[in-house]
Write a protein that holds these residues in place. Structure first.
Motif, PDB file in Angstrom:
ATOM      1  N   LEU A  11      19.644  33.436  -2.837  1.00 34.96           N
ATOM      2  CA  LEU A  11      18.369  32.806  -3.271  1.00 34.96           C
ATOM      3  C   LEU A  11      17.617  33.707  -4.215  1.00 34.96           C
ATOM      4  CD1 LEU A  11      17.275  31.242   0.043  1.00 34.96           C
ATOM      5  CD2 LEU A  11      18.338  30.150  -1.983  1.00 34.96           C
ATOM      6  N   LEU A  12      17.938  35.217  -4.104  1.00 36.27           N
ATOM      7  CA  LEU A  12      17.001  36.234  -4.975  1.00 36.27           C
ATOM      8  C   LEU A  12      17.792  37.005  -5.762  1.00 36.27           C
ATOM      9  CD1 LEU A  12      15.077  36.805  -1.732  1.00 36.27           C
ATOM     10  CD2 LEU A  12      14.150  35.407  -3.840  1.00 36.27           C
TER      11      LEU A  12
ATOM     12  N   CYS B 187      14.495  30.068   4.417  1.00 35.85           N
ATOM     13  CA  CYS B 187      15.236  30.543   5.449  1.00 35.85           C
ATOM     14  C   CYS B 187      14.457  30.212   6.658  1.00 35.85           C
ATOM     15  CB  CYS B 187      15.477  31.971   5.156  1.00 35.85           C
ATOM     16  SG  CYS B 187      16.707  32.346   3.805  1.00 35.85           S
TER      17      CYS B 187
ATOM     18  N   PHE C 271      15.457  42.947  -4.148  1.00 37.50           N
ATOM     19  CA  PHE C 271      16.184  42.495  -3.297  1.00 37.50           C
ATOM     20  C   PHE C 271      17.669  43.056  -3.844  1.00 37.50           C
ATOM     21  CE2 PHE C 271      12.796  40.049  -2.350  1.00 37.50           C
ATOM     22  CZ  PHE C 271      12.771  39.922  -0.894  1.00 37.50           C
TER      23      PHE C 271
ATOM     24  N   ALA D 158      20.604  40.673  -1.522  1.00 40.95           N
ATOM     25  CA  ALA D 158      20.355  40.447  -0.441  1.00 40.95           C
ATOM     26  C   ALA D 158      20.831  38.998  -0.161  1.00 40.95           C
ATOM     27  CB  ALA D 158      19.033  40.314   0.098  1.00 40.95           C
ATOM     28  N   CYS D 159      20.861  38.080  -1.216  1.00 39.43           N
ATOM     29  CA  CYS D 159      21.024  36.662  -0.748  1.00 39.43           C
ATOM     30  C   CYS D 159      21.494  35.807  -2.140  1.00 39.43           C
ATOM     31  CB  CYS D 159      20.271  36.125   0.275  1.00 39.43           C
ATOM     32  SG  CYS D 159      18.735  35.793  -0.488  1.00 39.43           S
TER      33      CYS D 159
ATOM     34  N   ASN E 192      10.706  32.620  -1.025  1.00 34.51           N
ATOM     35  CA  ASN E 192      11.795  31.866  -0.610  1.00 34.51           C
ATOM     36  C   ASN E 192      12.348  32.140   0.979  1.00 34.51           C
ATOM     37  OD1 ASN E 192      12.107  30.779  -3.066  1.00 34.51           O
ATOM     38  ND2 ASN E 192      13.833  32.004  -3.646  1.00 34.51           N
ATOM     39  N   CYS E 193      12.147  33.369   1.430  1.00 27.48           N
ATOM     40  CA  CYS E 193      12.510  33.927   2.871  1.00 27.48           C
ATOM     41  C   CYS E 193      11.787  32.872   3.661  1.00 27.48           C
ATOM     42  CB  CYS E 193      11.912  35.339   3.204  1.00 27.48           C
ATOM     43  SG  CYS E 193      12.567  36.361   1.862  1.00 27.48           S
TER      44      CYS E 193
ATOM     45  N   LEU F 226      11.568  40.653   4.601  1.00 30.19           N
ATOM     46  CA  LEU F 226      11.309  39.323   4.113  1.00 30.19           C
ATOM     47  C   LEU F 226      10.098  39.133   3.235  1.00 30.19           C
ATOM     48  CD1 LEU F 226      12.665  37.152   7.022  1.00 30.19           C
ATOM     49  CD2 LEU F 226      13.765  38.726   5.466  1.00 30.19           C
TER      50      LEU F 226
ATOM     51  N   VAL G 181      19.303  34.383  10.390  1.00 28.95           N
ATOM     52  CA  VAL G 181      18.963  34.084   8.919  1.00 28.95           C
ATOM     53  C   VAL G 181      20.053  34.467   8.085  1.00 28.95           C
ATOM     54  CG1 VAL G 181      17.226  34.776   7.170  1.00 28.95           C
ATOM     55  CG2 VAL G 181      16.596  34.452   9.440  1.00 28.95           C
ATOM     56  N   MET G 182      20.382  33.899   6.862  1.00 28.23           N
ATOM     57  CA  MET G 182      21.335  34.113   6.186  1.00 28.23           C
ATOM     58  C   MET G 182      21.740  35.678   5.629  1.00 28.23           C
ATOM     59  SD  MET G 182      22.022  31.970   2.690  1.00 28.23           S
ATOM     60  CE  MET G 182      20.545  32.313   1.818  1.00 28.23           C
ATOM     61  N   CYS G 183      20.542  36.346   5.274  1.00 25.44           N
ATOM     62  CA  CYS G 183      20.888  37.775   5.172  1.00 25.44           C
ATOM     63  C   CYS G 183      21.306  38.588   6.297  1.00 25.44           C
ATOM     64  CB  CYS G 183      19.717  38.365   4.380  1.00 25.44           C
ATOM     65  SG  CYS G 183      17.984  38.116   5.160  1.00 25.44           S
TER      66      CYS G 183
ATOM     67  N   VAL H 288      16.821  43.914   5.315  1.00 27.90           N
ATOM     68  CA  VAL H 288      16.230  43.323   4.335  1.00 27.90           C
ATOM     69  C   VAL H 288      15.053  42.803   4.702  1.00 27.90           C
ATOM     70  CG1 VAL H 288      16.078  41.199   2.695  1.00 27.90           C
ATOM     71  CG2 VAL H 288      18.407  42.388   3.434  1.00 27.90           C
TER      72      VAL H 288
HETATM   73  S1  SF4 Z   1      15.686  34.274   1.042  1.00 24.50           S
HETATM   74 FE1  SF4 Z   1      14.721  36.132   2.115  1.00 24.50          FE
HETATM   75  S2  SF4 Z   1      15.278  35.511   4.294  1.00 24.50           S
HETATM   76 FE2  SF4 Z   1      16.423  34.237   3.247  1.00 24.50          FE
HETATM   77  S3  SF4 Z   1      18.175  35.207   2.978  1.00 24.50           S
HETATM   78 FE3  SF4 Z   1      17.045  35.872   1.406  1.00 24.50          FE
HETATM   79  S4  SF4 Z   1      16.288  37.681   1.697  1.00 24.50           S
HETATM   80 FE4  SF4 Z   1      17.000  36.688   3.604  1.00 24.50          FE
END
Ligand code: SF4
Length: 700
Positions: free
Chosen positions: A659-660, A690, A666, A656-657, A685-686, A681, A635-637, A679
């Motif tokens: 997307l958020l 992901c 996050f 964290a990423c 979005n997680c 989830l 997973v990306m994070c 992180v």
């Molecule tokens: S959306 Fe959630 S699972 Fe995906 S990278 Fe971001 S924190 Fe990690």
């Protein structure tokens, strides 16, 4: 030019490697113990030196240390004695281990916990008592005998130490003249008059520390603390003090007793667990007493905090008959301690709040990068929560960070290695897309322009941490609107990072054509330009991005390709179209315009799943990894973080990423070091993007 390889920080896997050597235990001095209760020998703010930090990260042994025998006595066969340190007894197993503290001469409760162990099929070699076999209650001798006959492991408590050495008090370290001090004098005199020399000799030989290696996770079981047998380590005891103990212990976690209140928390990814005691209730207004079962599993360590009902009325009656302090007899029945002298304010406030039994999943995992001695250690309270409950089960989805609505432990992703650092250049954009997940627009400046100096600080930190980061990704908004953007690209290329730019390839980029090419020609290096093309048809793309957006993006793509830059495309899976259908459509488009992009290559044509905020999305629990046959490492994070600068904030933050960017849950630190924890989830979005969507923004 590839970025020179940096040495990788400790991975999650390393975190579970057992420590090789354990420091010798200091003998406890009475005066020293006395001062402990008055707080004098409680640790101040964390002041870990470089060596300690290394130890935290790598669990390395000191040179020249050797193994002794399991009880900490010297093993002549091991070689010359001057090289041998006292090594704690070690239990190594991948089966459940039962741990309890403080039998306190409460025979009924002691028998009850051992009966539970039998019912649960946990043999004596997998049962550990954290000490204080004798204290407040009426049966010191019988309780010692039951414990000895049971052949379980016992760590020496301060009561054993005091009785064994013929000390004048229990050594709890209560403030002289306090209620606890006065009350303890009565029971200590009672026990002191009953315990014979043979039992004292048994006490004198108890180890001060026992290590348990549970499925590769190493825990040190002690009474109060690692060095001070009678230090009170409550849940709210400053984390820096506990972190110093963890540092010295060279383990993944410490199991302590003494303070009488059960809890589980992690401190910078290390575990601190207290199973509670069976001899006295947990001051929660119920007569129940507490113990724990620790079970290793593929996803970590399951810790069950279990409540035990037993014949408390009989135990209390015996105390009254023996003339022991009424306050403690009362406590067995009412579940409230007669004094809160030793309790910190938070524990005092929780007096009378019933605890609920609960199970949690912990993954001891020390941080992959250096700790920052200037900040407080990060603490996560796993059990009980502030209301004394294990987790808000039965709540709505995505409400409780630790638990799903179905009551399962929520999945979390550890940072295995920081490969990609994303920079959000700011949310301003020249267009406004219908489904932009970050709601960029010509008006949205919730994320301000990220500045060159901000970026330089983070690149410096990457170097300081020797992080294995080889890619810097830029996203927005539209990055080319940021006035520092070209300078930021230049900085990254000059430091040999691979640079990935997410752009709409429209006017903001086109007006800087000459300057962009000049940077690339001057510095060389790897610059990857990923252009957003929501669909391969003009109609669908313009529907999302506005009339004329498709033609402008195609023009931009063609210019990039003509200029010799490496281009890729970010598409979207729209409606019911399959991945194969989408790739076929893009293939025709690339061929028509002579774009050198391989539509079959998922890195050259990235198709992101649709993000539908109205859809009912499943939550991701720990069990999902095995059910989906998926590793959290994918997973990306697990391999990236994003830095942002919020409007009005002086300093950037790490989230964290990509997307958020807005969700504060996050936002996980101000520095990369601080943001290297796992992180949870806890966002749709997680799941959507992901885990179930299988997507990642990174160029890796
Ligand atoms: S959306 Fe959630 S699972 Fe995906 S990278 Fe971001 S924190 Fe990690």
């Amino acid at each position: 030019m590839a970025r020179p390889a940096a040495s990788a920080p400790a991975s999650g896997g390393e975190a579970f490697s057992p420590a090789c050597a354990i420091p010798a235990h200091r003998g406890s001095d009475r005066r020293e113990r006395r001062s402990s209760a008055s707080g004098k020998n409680r640790r101040g703010p964390c002041n870990l030196g470089r060596g300690a930090l290394e130890h935290l990260r790598h669990g390395r042994s000191s040179p020249g240390t050797r193994r002794g025998d399991v009880d900490g006595r010297l093993d002549p066969s091991a070689g010359s004695f001057d090289l041998i340190m006292r090594i704690p007894a070690t239990i190594a197993t991948d089966q459940p281990v039962l741990i309890f503290g403080g039998p306190y001469g409460n025979l009924e409760a002691t028998r009850a916990v051992l009966d539970d162990a039998r019912r649960l099929d946990i043999p004596p070699e997998r049962i550990v008592c954290t000490g204080d076999v004798v204290a407040y209650c009426a049966d010191p001798v019988a309780t010692i005998d039951v414990i000895r006959e049971s052949a379980i492991h016992v760590v020496m408590g301060n009561c054993e130490e005091s009785l064994a050495s013929g000390a004048g008090d229990c050594g709890c370290g209560f403030e002289p003249g306090s209620s606890c001090d006065r009350l303890s004098a009565a029971w200590y005199a009672f026990a002191d008059g009953l315990v014979d020399a043979d039992r004292r000799a048994w006490m004198a030989n108890l180890p001060r520390r026992i290590d348990i290696v549970l499925g590769g996770i190493r825990l040190a079981v002690v009474h109060g603390g690692l060095n001070d047998i009678n230090v009170f380590n409550f849940a709210t005891t400053p984390a820096a003090a506990k972190l110093a103990e963890l540092s010295a212990a060279g383990v993944d976690g410490i199991v302590g007793g003494h303070c009488g209140l059960p809890f589980t928390q992690s401190i910078e990814g290390f575990l601190w667990h207290n199973p509670g005691v069976v001899g006295l209730p947990a001051n929660d207004g119920t007569p129940r007493v507490w113990y724990s079962i620790l079970t290793p599993s593929a996803s970590g360590l399951r810790i069950a905090h279990r409540a035990l009902e037993y014949g408390h009325a009989g135990a209390a009656a015996k105390m009254r008959a023996a003339g022991l302090p009424e306050g403690y007899a009362d406590a067995l029945e009412q579940g409230l301690w007669p004094s809160c002298d030793v309790l910190p304010a938070a524990e005092c406030a929780a007096r009378g709040v019933p605890l609920e039994a609960g199970e949690i999943l912990c993954r001891p995992q020390w941080r992959a990068v250096a700790l920052d001695p200037a900040r407080d250690p990060r603490v996560e309270h796993h059990w009980p929560d502030s209301h004394g409950r294990p987790g808000a089960r039965g709540t709505a989805k995505f409400e409780d960070p630790a638990w799903t609505a179905a009551g399962e432990p929520r999945a979390e992703v550890a940072l295995t290695a920081l490969r990609t650092l994303w920079v959000n250049t700011g949310t301003l954009c020249n267009i406004e897309c219908r489904n932009c997940y970050i709601e960029s627009s010509p008006r949205n400046d919730r994320l301000a322009y990220f500045r060159l100096d901000d970026l330089r600080d983070y690149l410096d930190e990457i170097d300081r941490l020797r992080a294995p980061t080889d890619e810097i990704g830029f996203t927005g908004g539209e990055p080319f609107m940021n006035p520092d953007f070209l300078a930021m690209i230049e900085l990254c290329l000059s430091r040999s990072f691979r640079v990935l730019v997410l752009t709409n390839a429209m006017r903001p980029m086109r007006r800087l054509e000459k300057e962009l090419l000049s940077v690339v020609r001057r510095l060389g290096g790897i610059l990857l330009m990923r252009v957003s093309l929501d669909h391969y048809t003009r109609e669908r793309h313009d529907e999302e991005r506005g009339l004329g957006a498709f033609d402008a993006a195609i023009d931009g793509l063609k210019w990039l390709a003509r200029s010799g830059l490496t281009v890729s495309v970010a598409g979207r899976s729209i409606g019911t179209e399959s991945d194969a259908e989408a790739r076929l459509g893009y293939a025709r488009l690339f061929a028509k315009h002579g774009l050198p992009i391989d539509p079959a290559d998922p890195a050259a044509l990235v198709i992101f799943p649709e993000m539908d905020g109205t859809r009912d999305v499943p939550e991701i629990s720990e069990g999902c990894w095995s059910r989906l046959g998926m590793s959290p490492d994918s997973v990306m994070c697990a391999s990236s973080r994003m830095v942002v600068k919020r409007r009005g904030s002086e300093r950037p933050a790490v989230v964290a990423c990509t997307l958020l960017p807005y969700d504060e849950a996050f936002e996980i630190g101000g520095t990369l070091a601080a943001a290297s924890g796992p992180v949870r989830l806890n966002h749709p979005n997680c799941a959507q993007f992901c885990v179930l969507g299988g997507a990642s923004c990174s160029g890796h």
